[in-house]
Write an enzyme that holds these catalytic residues in place. Structure first.
Site, short mmCIF file in Angstrom:
data_model
loop_
_atom_site.label_atom_id
_atom_site.label_comp_id
_atom_site.label_asym_id
_atom_site.label_seq_id
_atom_site.Cartn_x
_atom_site.Cartn_y
_atom_site.Cartn_z
NE ARG A 1 102.24 71.63 67.45
CZ ARG A 1 103.25 71.28 67.09
NH1 ARG A 1 104.28 70.74 67.42
NH2 ARG A 1 104.21 72.21 65.31
N GLY A 2 101.06 68.98 65.26
CA GLY A 2 102.24 68.65 64.02
C GLY A 2 101.71 67.31 63.40
CB ALA A 3 100.33 66.47 59.84
NE ARG B 1 94.58 71.18 64.73
CZ ARG B 1 95.30 71.57 64.57
NH1 ARG B 1 96.80 70.68 64.98
NH2 ARG B 1 95.99 73.08 63.79
CD GLN C 1 101.69 76.82 66.86
OE1 GLN C 1 101.79 78.39 66.38
NE2 GLN C 1 100.63 76.40 66.17
CG ASP D 1 99.58 70.53 59.22
OD1 ASP D 1 99.23 69.58 60.58
OD2 ASP D 1 100.34 71.40 59.09
CG ASN E 1 103.47 74.98 57.30
OD1 ASN E 1 103.30 73.17 57.66
ND2 ASN E 1 104.61 75.20 57.31
CE LYS E 2 99.76 75.84 62.64
NZ LYS E 2 98.56 75.76 63.19
#
Length: 357
Positions: free
Chosen positions: A59-61, A100, A207, A248, A258-259
């Site tokens: 995960r993570g763009a 995603r 996270q 993202d 973002n998250k």
């Protein structure tokens, strides 16, 4: 920075490719098991990469973009040596993109590998497969370089003896380098600067607690874990002098997805006059979108809220709403730190001036 200008090494490798374009495979760190276990997933086909992205094993763009690039190579291994090959490569891109929807780096990387396939004209399909692997490796190497460039622009902003607040994980675990939001922290630590990083735990999947706090501790950086609802109090007490998060997808006007929880953090930072920074590479910008209202927001399963990590914490059959991201408007962002420079003030004119078209 020290005189040797060496790049800090991430505490763990997020992914690695082994072998050639015809029989090689991708190895991914399974981030769902951190911090309790360091284990890996061996990917030999595109479906395994797709599933790893969807389940947040990777995960993570930036990292999922690199993973998708290698996923394209794996897909090509199973395609026929006929004219249907190119149709299959295009279908693979669409399939991986669907894992995603919010992180634009995913589609950017898959489409970049697809474009390489489309312009590689040959009757030798293994030659085309090799071209796809070459492009994936270029994306991989570029990601590492982009992280370092972001870090060099962010380094002067990290105050000696100060505090930094971050949300979710935009660190080395979210990239194949030293991260985006954490890049300046790694370089500041390498230069001998003393500072403290406050890590939001980042509900519902933690996270910040499982990943950011773990990787910073592994790197020897002073980190303090807080719950999400402590962030405003930490700001009020003057414990931090900057907030820095990843992204993202960033629209042309500078609105940044973002998250979930980032928007509220930006509001709290503005209330307490603490600079709020977003750190992201050029590949996270989506200049086709005028503003953040056009950014697709991923909706995730109810179980992440009601029974995360295997234990039910909510009534059976309760309705849930679980967006994975929120959008912080540009007017709450002090600056966007990119590999190409710092965007400030954040508006469309400056975004296009720094990022280009």
């Amino acid at each position: 920075m020290p005189s040797n200008h060496t790049t800090p090494k991430p505490p763990v490798d997020v992914l690695a490719w082994s072998g050639d374009a015809v029989t090689g495979q991708l190895r991914l760190l399974d981030q769902t098991l951190l911090p309790n276990e360091v284990a890996h997933i061996e990917c030999r086909d595109a479906q395994r990469v797709h599933d790893a992205i969807a389940t947040l094993a990777v995960r993570g763009a930036p990292a999922i973009g690199v993973a998708a690039a290698y996923g394209m190579v794996l897909a090509a291994q199973y395609l026929p040596n006929t004219q249907d090959f190119h149709t299959g490569v295009e279908a693979a891109a669409e399939y991986l993109e669907g894992a995603r929807p919010t992180a634009v780096n995913l589609a950017w990387a898959a489409r970049r590998v697809l474009a390489r396939a489309q312009r590689t004209l040959s009757d030798d399909y293994n030659y085309i497969r090799a071209a796809l692997l070459d492009e994936a490796k270029k994306i991989h190497a570029e990601d590492e370089a982009l992280c370092l460039a972001i870090g060099r622009h962010a380094l002067p902003l990290v105050q000696r003896g100060g505090g930094v607040l971050t949300h979710c994980n935009a660190g080395a675990l979210a990239t194949t380098g030293i991260g985006t939001a954490t890049a300046g922290m790694y370089l500041a630590h390498q230069a001998g600067h003393a500072f403290t990083v406050y890590c939001d735990e980042t509900r519902p999947l933690l996270q910040g607690a499982r990943l950011t706090a773990w990787e910073l501790a592994q790197a020897g950086i002073d980190a303090v874990l807080i719950t999400d609802n402590m962030a405003a109090q930490v700001l009020r007490e003057g414990r931090v002098q900057m907030v820095v998060v990843g992204a993202d997808r960033i629209a042309a006007n500078g609105d940044a997805a973002n998250k979930i929880g980032t928007y509220g953090l930006a509001i709290a930072a503005a209330k307490h006059n603490v600079p709020f920074y977003v750190a992201a590479p050029y590949s996270t910008f989506d200049l086709s979108l005028a503003g953040g209202e056009g950014i697709p927001i991923e909706q995730r399963a109810a179980e992440e809220i009601t029974e995360a990590f295997g234990r039910r914490t909510a009534p059976a059959n309760i309705r849930t709403y679980n967006p994975a991201f929120d959008v912080t408007p540009a007017d709450l962002i002090t600056a966007i730190i990119t590999d190409r420079g710092v965007i400030s003030p954040v508006n469309e004119e400056n975004v296009r001036k720094v990022i280009g078209t």
